[in-house]
Motif scaffolding. Structure first.
Motif, mmCIF file in Angstrom:
data_model
loop_
_atom_site.group_PDB
_atom_site.id
_atom_site.type_symbol
_atom_site.label_atom_id
_atom_site.label_comp_id
_atom_site.label_asym_id
_atom_site.label_seq_id
_atom_site.Cartn_x
_atom_site.Cartn_y
_atom_site.Cartn_z
ATOM 1 N N ILE A 123 0.835 -1.210 0.000
ATOM 2 C CA ILE A 123 0.000 0.000 0.000
ATOM 3 C C ILE A 123 0.870 1.262 0.000
ATOM 4 O O ILE A 123 0.403 2.345 0.335
ATOM 5 N N TYR A 124 2.115 1.099 -0.390
ATOM 6 C CA TYR A 124 3.056 2.220 -0.328
ATOM 7 C C TYR A 124 2.612 3.384 -1.206
ATOM 8 O O TYR A 124 2.827 4.553 -0.856
ATOM 9 N N ASN A 125 1.997 3.094 -2.338
ATOM 10 C CA ASN A 125 1.583 4.191 -3.217
ATOM 11 C C ASN A 125 0.570 5.104 -2.528
ATOM 12 O O ASN A 125 0.586 6.320 -2.701
ATOM 13 N N TRP A 126 -0.315 4.517 -1.715
ATOM 14 C CA TRP A 126 -1.300 5.332 -0.999
ATOM 15 C C TRP A 126 -0.638 6.120 0.127
ATOM 16 O O TRP A 126 -1.044 7.246 0.418
ATOM 17 N N LEU A 151 5.019 -0.849 -7.591
ATOM 18 C CA LEU A 151 4.800 -2.212 -7.109
ATOM 19 C C LEU A 151 3.506 -2.306 -6.322
ATOM 20 O O LEU A 151 2.807 -3.326 -6.377
ATOM 21 N N GLY A 152 3.183 -1.252 -5.584
ATOM 22 C CA GLY A 152 1.920 -1.240 -4.861
ATOM 23 C C GLY A 152 0.733 -1.311 -5.801
ATOM 24 O O GLY A 152 -0.218 -2.070 -5.577
ATOM 25 N N GLN A 156 -1.782 -4.581 -5.909
ATOM 26 C CA GLN A 156 -3.219 -4.406 -5.657
ATOM 27 C C GLN A 156 -4.039 -4.935 -6.833
ATOM 28 O O GLN A 156 -5.122 -5.508 -6.651
ATOM 29 N N PHE A 157 -3.521 -4.737 -8.022
ATOM 30 C CA PHE A 157 -4.186 -5.292 -9.205
ATOM 31 C C PHE A 157 -4.212 -6.820 -9.146
ATOM 32 O O PHE A 157 -5.249 -7.443 -9.396
ATOM 33 N N TYR A 158 -3.068 -7.412 -8.785
ATOM 34 C CA TYR A 158 -3.001 -8.875 -8.681
ATOM 35 C C TYR A 158 -3.966 -9.410 -7.632
ATOM 36 O O TYR A 158 -4.561 -10.479 -7.808
ATOM 37 N N LEU A 159 -4.132 -8.671 -6.544
ATOM 38 C CA LEU A 159 -5.010 -9.124 -5.469
ATOM 39 C C LEU A 159 -6.492 -9.007 -5.835
ATOM 40 O O LEU A 159 -7.284 -9.902 -5.552
#
Length: 621
Positions: A123-126, A151-152, A156-159
């Motif tokens: 969640i680093y991007n947030w 990467l965040g 998140q897309f993968y999840l």
């Protein structure tokens, strides 16, 4: 153009698109060169959408096949495969970087726990949106972790995407309906970016998963509309030629975007990035198609090598650059230093690929207990293995010590404190000028000023009468007090971190408020290079009838120093009302004028800075 696929005559599902390594190479080179030489490749950050397109395509293509033939997505297998690839390299980079910071750059330990935890939880991007610096702030206190926001977004897309795509197939049933919804979601994401775009703070739209999702979704749409296993390898000559022409055009346009799309331009966020993502999608479609020649053209041993290591190259690039540029004055020889940095990045990435990424990705973790038992029972333990474990343990311990440090903001430097003090004093002084108050120094102070600025009494008297408007960044903010003591009628508008692209709006506002004098002093370029459009906008905003004194940049730690100074000198040759104030040249050999960053000045340097401006103006009057 029709897809040219047939369910009974398609490619086998195990067909490997080697040209994707070439696309990844194009993407990672764009990003790295942008970070190293933003004055040359101002749009290199567009490599990130290419990475996202690739992820979106292959993930969705895989899901659509599973949903079509198996009825469900094997979530456990998918998550295990993805995170086995992502975690080892990321964790290694976080540990190594934190250990280095603990030993050699302790001021960067501020917020280190939050940085590590948000990266490990994807969640680093947030976190960056509210706590991080702008992706385009390439001067003050650059974080070696800023680039990990990508990467965040991917994680998140993968999840979430397996659940979303499954729901879409359940609700809309038919593939063509799902395709339409996915494309609509991509468009909505781009619209959201345009609506939320705030030029004063682009972090929300740049780092947000929702506002960057259109690249992933365009790739996903292509995975549904252009499935690899149904593309015909044998095309008619005209179809093959058309695909190749489109691919070449898309390649050229992508590279043009790398050179031209300014990351701080409003167009970038109001359709520009979506447009180039769409072009990237077209390029990827031509590479993927087995009937075209693009896959072959994007395939070679170098592209394969870089493409296979592109994840590690991306992850390690920023720490290498940040730490290298803390030690070396790259501005004096930008191209040579960029080459050295690239070599270091490639070496580090290769070591990581061999020792971490490939072994951890291929290792069967279910065998770990048995392998440990075998080592203990047979005592098969070489000194090389022992050395690796010892060094690794030492690095982990150092990183852990840094991780556990109290979260204290670094103490403000003398420069930061002086800028803050000057900012308040400058605002008060500007208000007096705006009111028409007499701000000139008393005549009794002439001798004091003469000694402080090393000027003659006549020069001091003339400088006291000068009416100028000074517009600049942190360098001018630092020197504002010295400027207004020598030239009390100087209206100074300076802001820390100001980019050249922000200047036109500032100038227009000053003009509207009646604060734009006939003499305009500009100090722009410390924080990054300026495009020709930006330079034209600055001159257009100032308008005719003004004398412009443009101060050269002294940023020996950044690669754009010479580019900015050449731009200023070229403008002076083309326009008679533009005069060069060559601070970079005047300050050579005077390290005692500067603070520890060798960019901002000390009190003595500020006086010399103000003196140079005054002398340049008085010489022309």
């Amino acid at each position: 153009m029709k897809p040219n696929f047939n369910p009974s005559q398609g490619m086998k599902s195990h067909y490997f698109v080697t040209g994707i390594d070439g696309l990844r190479t194009l993407a990672v080179l764009g990003v790295i060169i942008y970070h190293l030489l933003p004055n040359i490749l101002m749009g290199g950050y567009l490599g990130v959408p290419l990475f996202l397109l690739v992820s979106g395509y292959f993930v969705t293509y895989q899901f659509s096949r599973q949903l079509k033939y198996g009825g469900h997505i094997n979530l456990g297998h998918f998550y295990l495969k993805r995170f086995r690839k992502l975690y080892p390299t990321l964790i290694a980079m976080l540990i190594l970087t934190t250990a280095y910071i603990t030993l050699f750059a302790r001021e960067l330990l501020h917020n280190i726990r939050a940085v590590i935890i948000t990266n490990l939880t994807w969640i680093y991007n947030w976190w960056e949106i509210s706590h991080g610096q702008s992706y385009f702030d390439q001067f003050g206190g650059i974080s070696p972790f800023t680039h990990l926001w990508t990467l965040g977004v991917e994680a998140q897309f993968y999840l979430l995407w397996p659940l979303i795509i499954t729901l879409l197939f359940v609700v809309f049933k038919k593939l063509r309906n799902v395709r339409r919804v996915v494309f609509l979601l991509a468009v909505l994401s781009a619209i959201e970016m345009a609506v939320l775009y705030d030029p004063a703070n682009i972090n929300r739209v740049y780092y947000g998963t929702d506002t960057r999702a259109f690249s992933l979704l365009l790739g996903s749409w292509l995975g549904l509309a252009w499935p690899l296993n149904r593309l015909r390898p044998n095309l008619q000559v005209n179809s093959r030629r058309l695909l190749n022409i489109i691919g070449v055009i898309a390649t050229v346009l992508t590279i043009v975007g790398f050179f031209s799309l300014n990351g701080q331009s409003s167009f970038t966020y109001r359709g520009g990035m979506f447009l180039y993502s769409f072009i990237g999608m077209i390029l990827m479609a031509t590479i993927i198609h087995p009937g075209a020649g693009m896959n072959k053209w994007f395939t070679n041993p170098v592209f394969h090598w870089v493409g296979q290591r592109s994840y590690g190259i991306y992850v390690y690039q920023y720490p290498v650059m940040v730490f290298y540029e803390r030690l070396i004055k790259v501005g004096n020889h930008p191209l040579l230093n960029a080459l050295v940095e690239i070599i270091i990045i490639l070496v580090v990435s290769e070591v990581s690929y061999r020792l971490i990424e490939r072994p951890f990705t291929q290792y069967q973790w279910s065998k770990l207990p048995a392998d440990l038992q075998h080592v203990l029972e047979t005592h098969h333990f070489s000194w090389q293995s022992g050395a690796k474990i010892l060094v690794s343990a030492l690095v982990v311990v150092i990183a852990f010590i840094g991780f556990c440090q109290p979260n204290r903001a670094p103490k403000k430097t003398a420069v930061q404190q002086r800028i803050e003090q000057n900012h308040q004093a400058t605002e008060e002084h500007n208000k007096k000028i705006a009111k028409g108050d007499n701000v000139a120094e008393a005549s009794g102070n002439t001798s004091k000023l003469q000694k402080q600025y090393d000027l003659t009494p006549a020069q001091i008297k003339a400088a006291q009468k000068l009416k100028i408007t000074a517009i600049g960044d942190s360098v001018m903010a630092d020197a504002a007090d010295s400027i207004q003591k020598l030239m009390p009628n100087a209206y100074v508008d300076a802001q820390v971190g100001r980019q050249g692209s922000a200047a036109p709006d500032v100038i227009k506002q000053l003009k509207a408020e009646g604060h734009l004098s006939k003499i305009v002093v500009l100090n722009l370029g410390t924080n990054g290079p300026m495009t020709q459009d930006t330079l034209d906008d600055i001159l257009s905003s100032i308008g005719s009838g003004h004398q412009i004194y443009w101060i050269t940049a002294h940023v020996p730690t950044k690669p754009w120093q010479q580019t900015v100074n050449n731009e200023i000198k070229d403008l002076a040759k083309k326009h008679k009302n533009i005069h060069v104030v060559d601070w970079n040249k005047a300050s050579q050999g005077h390290s005692d004028w500067f603070a520890s960053d060798n960019v901002h000045m000390g009190p003595s340097g500020n006086d010399h800075f103000a003196r140079l401006i005054a002398k340049a103006i008085l010489t022309k009057k």
